[in-house]
Scaffold this motif. Structure first.
Motif, PDB file in Angstrom:
ATOM      1  N   LEU A 165      99.195  67.381 -60.513  1.00 53.38           N
ATOM      2  CA  LEU A 165      99.241  66.137 -59.716  1.00 53.38           C
ATOM      3  C   LEU A 165     100.107  65.209 -60.535  1.00 53.38           C
ATOM      4  O   LEU A 165     100.629  64.190 -59.587  1.00 53.38           O
ATOM      5  CB  LEU A 165      97.706  65.708 -59.700  1.00 53.38           C
ATOM      6  CG  LEU A 165      96.760  66.731 -59.000  1.00 53.38           C
ATOM      7  CD1 LEU A 165      95.330  66.227 -59.182  1.00 53.38           C
ATOM      8  CD2 LEU A 165      97.349  66.603 -57.364  1.00 53.38           C
ATOM      9  N   VAL A 166     100.230  65.086 -61.852  1.00 58.03           N
ATOM     10  CA  VAL A 166     101.099  64.042 -62.359  1.00 58.03           C
ATOM     11  C   VAL A 166     102.582  64.282 -61.885  1.00 58.03           C
ATOM     12  O   VAL A 166     103.190  63.419 -61.374  1.00 58.03           O
ATOM     13  CB  VAL A 166     101.162  64.358 -63.957  1.00 58.03           C
ATOM     14  CG1 VAL A 166     102.095  63.333 -64.588  1.00 58.03           C
ATOM     15  CG2 VAL A 166      99.748  63.684 -64.618  1.00 58.03           C
TER      16      VAL A 166
ATOM     17  N   LEU B 297     104.476  57.398 -57.064  1.00 58.98           N
ATOM     18  CA  LEU B 297     103.426  56.848 -57.172  1.00 58.98           C
ATOM     19  C   LEU B 297     103.013  56.795 -58.796  1.00 58.98           C
ATOM     20  O   LEU B 297     102.466  57.634 -59.487  1.00 58.98           O
ATOM     21  CB  LEU B 297     102.118  57.606 -56.447  1.00 58.98           C
ATOM     22  CG  LEU B 297     102.438  57.812 -54.997  1.00 58.98           C
ATOM     23  CD1 LEU B 297     101.417  58.977 -54.407  1.00 58.98           C
ATOM     24  CD2 LEU B 297     102.496  56.483 -54.396  1.00 58.98           C
ATOM     25  N   ARG B 298     103.571  55.681 -59.270  1.00 57.88           N
ATOM     26  CA  ARG B 298     103.464  55.927 -60.859  1.00 57.88           C
ATOM     27  C   ARG B 298     102.077  55.544 -61.543  1.00 57.88           C
ATOM     28  O   ARG B 298     101.434  56.145 -62.341  1.00 57.88           O
ATOM     29  CB  ARG B 298     104.447  54.572 -61.462  1.00 57.88           C
ATOM     30  CG  ARG B 298     105.813  55.051 -61.363  1.00 57.88           C
ATOM     31  CD  ARG B 298     106.865  53.993 -61.778  1.00 57.88           C
ATOM     32  NE  ARG B 298     108.110  54.390 -62.055  1.00 57.88           N
ATOM     33  CZ  ARG B 298     108.778  54.165 -62.801  1.00 57.88           C
ATOM     34  NH1 ARG B 298     108.076  53.547 -64.025  1.00 57.88           N
ATOM     35  NH2 ARG B 298     110.197  54.531 -63.034  1.00 57.88           N
TER      36      ARG B 298
ATOM     37  N   GLU C  63     109.624  67.355 -72.138  1.00 57.01           N
ATOM     38  CA  GLU C  63     110.968  67.805 -71.710  1.00 57.01           C
ATOM     39  C   GLU C  63     110.759  68.153 -70.416  1.00 57.01           C
ATOM     40  O   GLU C  63     111.773  68.842 -69.730  1.00 57.01           O
ATOM     41  CB  GLU C  63     111.217  68.949 -72.500  1.00 57.01           C
ATOM     42  CG  GLU C  63     111.605  68.636 -74.075  1.00 57.01           C
ATOM     43  CD  GLU C  63     111.410  69.837 -74.991  1.00 57.01           C
ATOM     44  OE1 GLU C  63     111.598  71.078 -74.389  1.00 57.01           O
ATOM     45  OE2 GLU C  63     111.407  69.632 -76.058  1.00 57.01           O
ATOM     46  N   ASP C  64     109.737  67.885 -69.671  1.00 60.66           N
ATOM     47  CA  ASP C  64     109.433  68.333 -68.081  1.00 60.66           C
ATOM     48  C   ASP C  64     110.298  67.622 -67.235  1.00 60.66           C
ATOM     49  O   ASP C  64     110.158  66.244 -67.104  1.00 60.66           O
ATOM     50  CB  ASP C  64     108.086  68.175 -67.765  1.00 60.66           C
ATOM     51  CG  ASP C  64     107.745  68.577 -66.492  1.00 60.66           C
ATOM     52  OD1 ASP C  64     108.724  68.880 -65.536  1.00 60.66           O
ATOM     53  OD2 ASP C  64     106.596  69.421 -66.148  1.00 60.66           O
ATOM     54  N   PRO C  65     111.455  68.077 -66.628  1.00 58.00           N
ATOM     55  CA  PRO C  65     112.339  67.364 -65.768  1.00 58.00           C
ATOM     56  C   PRO C  65     111.524  66.369 -64.618  1.00 58.00           C
ATOM     57  O   PRO C  65     112.021  65.642 -64.256  1.00 58.00           O
ATOM     58  CB  PRO C  65     113.351  68.268 -65.152  1.00 58.00           C
ATOM     59  CG  PRO C  65     112.713  69.587 -65.343  1.00 58.00           C
ATOM     60  CD  PRO C  65     111.583  69.558 -66.632  1.00 58.00           C
ATOM     61  N   GLU C  66     110.534  67.454 -64.154  1.00 57.75           N
ATOM     62  CA  GLU C  66     109.848  66.672 -62.899  1.00 57.75           C
ATOM     63  C   GLU C  66     109.232  65.337 -63.501  1.00 57.75           C
ATOM     64  O   GLU C  66     108.661  64.583 -62.796  1.00 57.75           O
ATOM     65  CB  GLU C  66     108.784  67.584 -62.263  1.00 57.75           C
ATOM     66  CG  GLU C  66     109.484  68.803 -61.739  1.00 57.75           C
ATOM     67  CD  GLU C  66     108.564  69.576 -61.373  1.00 57.75           C
ATOM     68  OE1 GLU C  66     108.294  69.871 -60.056  1.00 57.75           O
ATOM     69  OE2 GLU C  66     107.695  70.482 -61.773  1.00 57.75           O
ATOM     70  N   LEU C  67     108.959  65.241 -64.801  1.00 59.94           N
ATOM     71  CA  LEU C  67     108.208  63.821 -65.117  1.00 59.94           C
ATOM     72  C   LEU C  67     109.371  62.812 -65.407  1.00 59.94           C
ATOM     73  O   LEU C  67     109.077  61.626 -65.874  1.00 59.94           O
ATOM     74  CB  LEU C  67     107.438  64.186 -66.162  1.00 59.94           C
ATOM     75  CG  LEU C  67     106.343  65.224 -66.014  1.00 59.94           C
ATOM     76  CD1 LEU C  67     105.420  65.316 -67.208  1.00 59.94           C
ATOM     77  CD2 LEU C  67     105.226  64.566 -64.861  1.00 59.94           C
ATOM     78  N   ALA C  68     110.714  63.141 -65.282  1.00 60.21           N
ATOM     79  CA  ALA C  68     111.726  62.177 -65.659  1.00 60.21           C
ATOM     80  C   ALA C  68     111.519  60.877 -64.801  1.00 60.21           C
ATOM     81  O   ALA C  68     111.767  59.633 -65.542  1.00 60.21           O
ATOM     82  CB  ALA C  68     113.200  62.549 -65.226  1.00 60.21           C
ATOM     83  N   PRO C  69     111.138  60.663 -63.755  1.00 59.83           N
ATOM     84  CA  PRO C  69     110.866  59.243 -63.064  1.00 59.83           C
ATOM     85  C   PRO C  69     109.888  58.534 -63.843  1.00 59.83           C
ATOM     86  O   PRO C  69     109.802  57.103 -63.606  1.00 59.83           O
ATOM     87  CB  PRO C  69     110.415  59.712 -61.681  1.00 59.83           C
ATOM     88  CG  PRO C  69     110.832  61.053 -61.405  1.00 59.83           C
ATOM     89  CD  PRO C  69     110.903  61.745 -62.648  1.00 59.83           C
TER      90      PRO C  69
END
Length: 85
Positions: free
Chosen positions: A28-29, A37-38, A61-67
Motif C-alpha cells: 500500500l505504501v 498520496l504522500r 532501494e525500492d524504486p517504487e518508493l523514490a517519490p
C-alpha cells in the motif's frame, strides 16, 4: 500446562502473519507513493514498521518508493527501520 501448548505451537504461525501484514502495508505504501498520496504512504509505512517490517536496505532501494525520498519523513522512517537491527 497442556492448555498453553496450543499457544506455543501457534506462535510461529502468528509471526508469519505479522510479517505478511507488514508486507501488505508496504504494498500500500508503493501504491500511495505512485498515486502521489504522500500522507497515506507514510501512514502505511508507519503501520508496516509497527507490524515488524524488516529490511531497511530493501525499502531504501525500492524504486517504487523514490517519490518519497525528498520528504523529511523518509529519513525518519528509515532511521526507525535501521534501529530494528
Amino acid at each position: 500446562a497442556a492448555d498453553y501448548e496450543w499457544l506455543v505451537k501457534a506462535f510461529p504461525e502468528a509471526e508469519g502473519l505479522r510479517q505478511r501484514l507488514a508486507e501488505a502495508h508496504l504494498s500500500l505504501v508503493r501504491a500511495a507513493a505512485k498515486a502521489g498520496l504522500r500522507d497515506e504512504a507514510f501512514a502505511r509505512l508507519d503501520a508496516a514498521i509497527e507490524a515488524g517490517l524488516a529490511g531497511a536496505s530493501m525499502v531504501r532501494e525500492d524504486p517504487e518508493l523514490a517519490p518519497l525520498h525528498d520528504d523529511p519523513r523518509w529519513e525518519e522512517a528509515l532511521g526507525r527501520l535501521d534501529s530494528r537491527k
